[in-house]
Design a protein around this motif. Structure first.
Motif, short mmCIF file in Angstrom:
data_model
loop_
_atom_site.label_atom_id
_atom_site.label_comp_id
_atom_site.label_asym_id
_atom_site.label_seq_id
_atom_site.Cartn_x
_atom_site.Cartn_y
_atom_site.Cartn_z
N MET A 152 13.84 -25.22 -17.68
CA MET A 152 12.93 -24.08 -17.74
C MET A 152 13.16 -23.19 -16.52
N LEU A 153 13.34 -21.88 -16.80
CA LEU A 153 13.60 -20.92 -15.73
C LEU A 153 12.35 -20.15 -15.34
N ALA A 154 11.45 -19.96 -16.30
CA ALA A 154 10.22 -19.22 -16.03
C ALA A 154 9.16 -19.67 -17.02
N PHE A 155 7.90 -19.67 -16.56
CA PHE A 155 6.80 -20.06 -17.43
C PHE A 155 5.55 -19.31 -16.99
N GLY A 156 5.04 -18.45 -17.87
CA GLY A 156 3.86 -17.67 -17.53
C GLY A 156 4.17 -16.72 -16.37
N THR A 157 3.47 -16.90 -15.25
CA THR A 157 3.72 -16.07 -14.07
C THR A 157 4.54 -16.82 -13.02
N ASN A 158 5.12 -17.95 -13.41
CA ASN A 158 5.85 -18.79 -12.46
C ASN A 158 7.36 -18.68 -12.66
N ASP A 159 8.05 -18.24 -11.61
CA ASP A 159 9.51 -18.20 -11.59
C ASP A 159 10.00 -19.52 -11.01
N LEU A 160 10.77 -20.28 -11.79
CA LEU A 160 11.17 -21.63 -11.39
C LEU A 160 12.64 -21.73 -11.01
N VAL A 161 13.37 -20.62 -11.04
CA VAL A 161 14.81 -20.65 -10.81
C VAL A 161 15.17 -21.28 -9.47
N ASN A 162 14.41 -20.97 -8.42
CA ASN A 162 14.74 -21.48 -7.09
C ASN A 162 14.00 -22.77 -6.74
#
Length: 352
Positions: A152-162
């Motif tokens: 998962m790279l992004a979910f809702g308002t959360n950027d998870l890439v880093n």
């Protein structure tokens, strides 16, 4: 110029761990910088909408694209010295794709960025779960008509890439449980399923996993191989030594862990390292053939552009697209998901 697109050694497989450590240090430095930046604005509401990858429409080819590309793996040439810091994921035979939920619908793109399907899910960003959006790395299995979620790279308002892989996978699993992620009213009967990961810190579960045959009930889908993630790795949009790959019959040779003997080795298999080189050579020959074909055969400009952006000659079928910012509420398949993704898969396997 396409040689970096394949699982090849670059004659430096012995340096894989050195390159891996260098990338880990750089990713840690970037995460620290981002944390420091957030501390400076800690008194400000930062729960803003994340910026999702832009879509664009190529009128020459009548297709919609996204510029996002999934993270790609290298061969796992040797057993890592820090094996306890790795995760292993069984990977089904299928076609890699990117799922993006935004604008009240969910789009599925091939791994080269071509839009192939519009439908509805319960991810944030779709009609059923309003929010900023979701970007998910997946593999589609035609055998059981299932979209298997990898990352998962992004979910809702959360950027998870880093974020570190271990955290991304924890977040992904918890969101699936909290949101009861699935497709909404899909007429084709597709499902969304989260792929399990196993921690080498608990070696018993890993050993049980690689010995299991078939991995999925009734061998549907078939197990294609195993993906390895370093727990501290960020998500990158390129090939990385922090994400690695082995076929099931290579597990014992590389890791020294007994695997199921029912995963048959190719008749010309004499060892993992030698076979990796053999497959790489076949891939390079295929690239050379395609490059020669580009030079020798006249083509229109749009096809030449498309081939220059990919490693293979891509099957091109007409797609009737809705406007870039409009989604139908009932879900809509723009082209056969099975046929388009299968075409890409067949091109990847050609020459092996």
């Amino acid at each position: 110029m396409h040689s970096d697109l394949y699982k090849k050694s670059l004659r430096n497989e012995d340096l894989q761990e050195e390159r891996r450590n260098k990338q880990l240090q750089e990713q840690k430095r970037l995460r620290t910088a981002l944390q420091d930046e957030h501390r400076q604005i800690s008194n400000v509401d930062i729960a803003e909408e994340i910026e999702l990858p832009k879509r664009y429409f190529d009128s020459r080819r009548n297709k919609e694209f996204t510029k996002i590309r999934p993270m790609d793996s290298e061969w796992l040439w040797q057993r890592p010295s820090d094996l306890q810091n790795w995760l292993i994921m069984p990977y089904p035979k299928g076609q890699r794709c990117i799922l993006i939920a935004e604008g009240a619908c969910t789009r599925i793109y091939t791994k080269r960025g071509k839009l192939c399907c519009i439908l509805h899910t319960r991810f944030p960003g779709d009609l059923m779960k309003p929010g900023s959006g979701t970007v998910v790395d997946c593999v589609y299995s035609r055998a059981d008509n299932t979209i298997y979620v990898i990352d998962m790279l992004a979910f809702g308002t959360n950027d998870l890439v880093n974020c570190e892989a271990q955290f991304r996978f924890f977040w992904l699993k918890s969101r699936f449980q909290d949101y009861e992620i699935d497709l909404d009213n899909d007429k084709g009967g597709k499902k969304i399923v989260l792929l399990d990961k196993y921690d080498f810190a608990y070696i018993d579960s890993v050993e049980e996993t690689v010995k299991r045959f078939p991995y999925w009930p009734d061998n549907k889908p078939k197990l294609d191989g195993f993906v390895f993630y370093h727990k501290e790795s960020s998500y990158v949009f390129e090939r990385t030594p922090l994400m690695c790959w082995l076929f099931p019959y290579m597990i014992t040779d590389v890791l020294g862990i007994p695997s199921s003997i029912r995963y048959k080795k190719p008749t010309d298999y004499i060892g993992a390292t030698q076979y990796m080189h053999f497959l790489n050579e076949n891939e390079m020959k295929k690239i050379k053939r395609n490059n020669e074909k580009l030079k020798s055969e006249p083509m229109d400009a749009s096809l030449l552009i498309e081939m220059s952006e990919t490693s293979d000659i891509e099957v091109d079928s007409s797609v009737e697209l809705v406007p870039n910012d409009i989604c139908t509420t009932g879900g809509m398949e723009l082209d056969s998901l099975e046929e388009m993704l299968a075409a890409e898969r067949s091109l990847e396997l050609e020459g092996k």
